[in-house]
Enzyme design. Structure first.
Site, short mmCIF file in Angstrom:
data_model
loop_
_atom_site.label_atom_id
_atom_site.label_comp_id
_atom_site.label_asym_id
_atom_site.label_seq_id
_atom_site.Cartn_x
_atom_site.Cartn_y
_atom_site.Cartn_z
N GLU A 9 -3.18 2.52 4.12
CA GLU A 9 -1.82 3.06 4.26
C GLU A 9 -0.97 2.27 5.26
O GLU A 9 -0.45 2.80 6.23
CB GLU A 9 -1.89 4.54 4.64
CG GLU A 9 -2.56 5.38 3.57
CD GLU A 9 -2.56 6.86 3.82
OE1 GLU A 9 -2.50 7.63 2.84
OE2 GLU A 9 -2.63 7.27 5.00
N VAL A 10 -0.83 0.98 4.96
CA VAL A 10 -0.03 0.11 5.83
C VAL A 10 1.45 0.25 5.42
O VAL A 10 2.06 -0.66 4.86
CB VAL A 10 -0.50 -1.35 5.75
CG1 VAL A 10 -1.76 -1.55 6.53
CG2 VAL A 10 -0.72 -1.78 4.30
#
Length: 593
Positions: free
Chosen positions: A217-218
């Site tokens: 979840e960048v």
């Protein structure tokens, strides 16, 4: 020839997985791509409670004797995730918990320390005021060894980096200035910081065989000025940018600790072309951990993901299911059937993968294997969110899920095993309730939180909807201090019963929560899940008593009260001494918001 055999293997694997597929499911919203995006694939589906087949992954009966059979190297590891970024348990609780985990069939614990790790030196500001000490970390590993459990540290190195980037000292390392979630991979100080963090964690875990580097979840990657300049200069896409950073992290860790195997969440990898992943060199150093927490997985979609990873050069994958913390950011009570269905879905995937990895069609190929299944137990959705279900509350779910993976199915025998291990007489999956005193660590907390849940469902709301209250104890009556004592007394008996139940529960709840958690966690949980009910209830009791004393005489409004906001919050009573409001808390970083 080898390439053709690999392609044949992948085609067979995909067909086998398709045959096992149930109804389709929706990917978590955070992973859904925008229209036309190449970053992900979405599916859909509904729960399906049917059990898996008859083959087993272990012997459930041996769990009752206390004898824990050792895992062979070829077996799939079963790992319990302990999320310490919220409601981290005291070490004294882990002393009781680890023997149970081993007895239930766990092989390892994946510990996500975040700010609970005792960072020192220039990194000391990262640690919570309530963090573990170095001695605590040593003790945790001793407990694991005594109970035949490996410890796998988890350190975020890209996304979910809030526990670092929230500090003003590291603001310049943010990908986007206003968001503290994602590290800027191009910032001059980014890799030195990661090397220091990872170095301190590994120094405290000298015997670790595995290290999880997060990398999920960048959010907002590619939006920062440095990233936009990099994209323009190199003519690459955000996927290559992601791979470059992850490669640098895993290469450094492999060089610093030869033989160490790296793990990373797969939600970004699954969106990238296999050739780009293969050329990055990451498959030689790390394994992807495929995570889906829905009750019924789209096994066709997961089959395509696994096939893509095999094509990318990975020889091992891990699966991540969930036993708590994935059904709502403010979930207080764990839904048993939801998490059980998630395990059964993963068992279908595992069987299909194992079937596709054996037989004459893979004789000349290098199949991809599942090395382990991690049962995640999220305590917060991120560093800033509220607490999910407390660990003791989710022990029944963990036991059901873990024993299902050990047995390879969920039957009445599996259910009976769990009941005997936990000290319950019955377990109702649909209502998510267990009957009996319970003989597991934190059973008192489990029962007390269940009482809070029941009081929430039948307490304040029922009082407000009572016809007597609506007719003779309305906001207007309370604001103007005007009411008929005869009718009020009827309502008062109900009010007193509910109030006494809450007030008698509170000190016992505080005490038992304090046995498992530090005072900061106890305060936070009570403020989130108890005070919102208790404060207006106390205001209601106060107004009721005032009206009775007037004996029907018009009392008039209190100074400063407003008609549209009659529930004035009183000073907490004697049962709540020492519990401060978060609004009045000093900014010492003890609360992660």
């Amino acid at each position: 020839m080898l390439q053709r055999n690999q392609k044949l293997l992948l085609q067979v694997a995909s067909l086998l997985l398709c045959a096992c597929a149930g109804l389709r499911l929706l990917l978590p919203r955070c992973l859904e791509p925008t229209s036309g995006s190449s970053w992900g694939e979405a599916g859909g589906g509904q729960p399906s409670p049917e059990p898996v087949g008859e083959n087993t992954l272990g012997s459930w009966s041996q769990r009752l004797t206390g004898e824990v059979p050792r895992r062979e190297e070829t077996e799939v590891m079963k790992v319990v995730h302990l999320d310490m970024k919220g409601a981290a348990p005291r070490v004294s609780y882990l002393e009781q918990l680890f023997p149970l985990l081993s007895q239930l069939g766990a092989d390892a614990v994946l510990i996500e320390y975040e700010d609970m790790f005792p960072f020192h030196g220039e990194l000391e500001l990262l640690r919570s005021p309530h963090s573990y000490s170095k001695h605590d970390i040593e003790r945790i590993q001793q407990l694991a060894t005594q109970n035949h459990l490996e410890v796998i540290p988890l350190v975020q190195t890209f996304g979910h980096f809030e526990f670092v980037l929230k500090h003003e000292k590291f603001w310049l390392l943010r990908e986007v200035d206003r968001y503290p979630s994602t590290l800027n991979p191009h910032a001059v100080g980014a890799m030195p910081l990661l090397r220091a963090i990872l170095g301190q964690v590994l120094d405290q875990h000298p015997h670790a065989r595995w290290l999880h580097v997060g990398a999920d979840e960048v959010f907002h990657l590619g939006e920062g000025a440095d990233s936009r300049a990099w994209l323009l200069r190199h003519g690459e896409d955000v996927g290559h940018m992601y791979l470059n950073h992850v490669r640098e992290v895993v290469t450094f860790m492999s060089w610093r600790h030869p033989g160490l195997r790296l793990l990373l969440w797969d939600d970004v990898l699954r969106r990238l072309p296999p050739q780009a992943v293969q050329e990055s060199g990451i498959p030689q150093l790390a394994d992807p951990m495929i995570w889906f927490y829905d009750p019924d997985l789209d096994t066709d979609q997961i089959g395509r993901i696994i096939a893509k990873y095999a094509e990318s050069g990975f020889r091992g994958v891990w699966f991540a299911s969930s036993f708590k913390g994935s059904t709502g950011p403010a979930q207080m009570w764990t839904p048993l059937s939801h998490h059980l269905s998630n395990q059964l879905s993963w068992l279908r995937v595992l069987r299909a993968l194992q079937a596709a990895s054996t037989g004459p069609h893979v004789r000349d190929a290098r199949p991809i294997h599942c090395r382990g299944i991690v049962l995640t137990g999220w305590q917060r959705y991120d560093h800033y969110s509220v607490l999910c279900e407390l660990l003791p509350v989710a022990i029944p779910s963990l036991a059901i899920c873990l024993q299902t993976l050990v047995a390879g199915e969920f039957t009445e025998v599996t259910k009976k095993t769990v009941m005997e291990l936990l000290g319950f007489q019955t377990i109702n999956l649909e209502s998510s309730t267990c009957q009996g005193d319970g003989m597991f660590p934190g059973a008192e907390v489990y029962h007390l939180v269940e009482q809070v849940k029941d009081l929430k469902e039948t307490g304040l709301k029922a009082l407000e909807e009572d016809s007597t209250a609506q007719g003779w104890f309305s906001p207007y009556h309370r604001k103007n201090r005007f009411g008929n004592p005869q009718n009020l007394e009827v309502f008062g008996r109900k009010l007193t019963k509910v109030s006494e139940a809450w007030e008698s529960l509170l000190p016992t709840l505080q005490m038992h929560l304090g046995v498992v958690f530090d005072s900061n966690t106890v305060d936070e949980w009570l403020e989130e899940y108890v005070l919102p009910e208790l404060e207006p209830l106390r205001a209601m009791v106060r107004d009721y008593q005032d009206l009775l004393q007037l004996k029907g005489k018009p009392g008039g409004a209190r100074p400063g009260e407003v008609v549209l906001n009659p529930q004035v919050i009183p000073t907490p009573g004697p049962g709540f001494q020492g519990l401060r409001s978060r609004r009045d808390s000093p900014g010492d970083g003890s609360f992660r918001g």
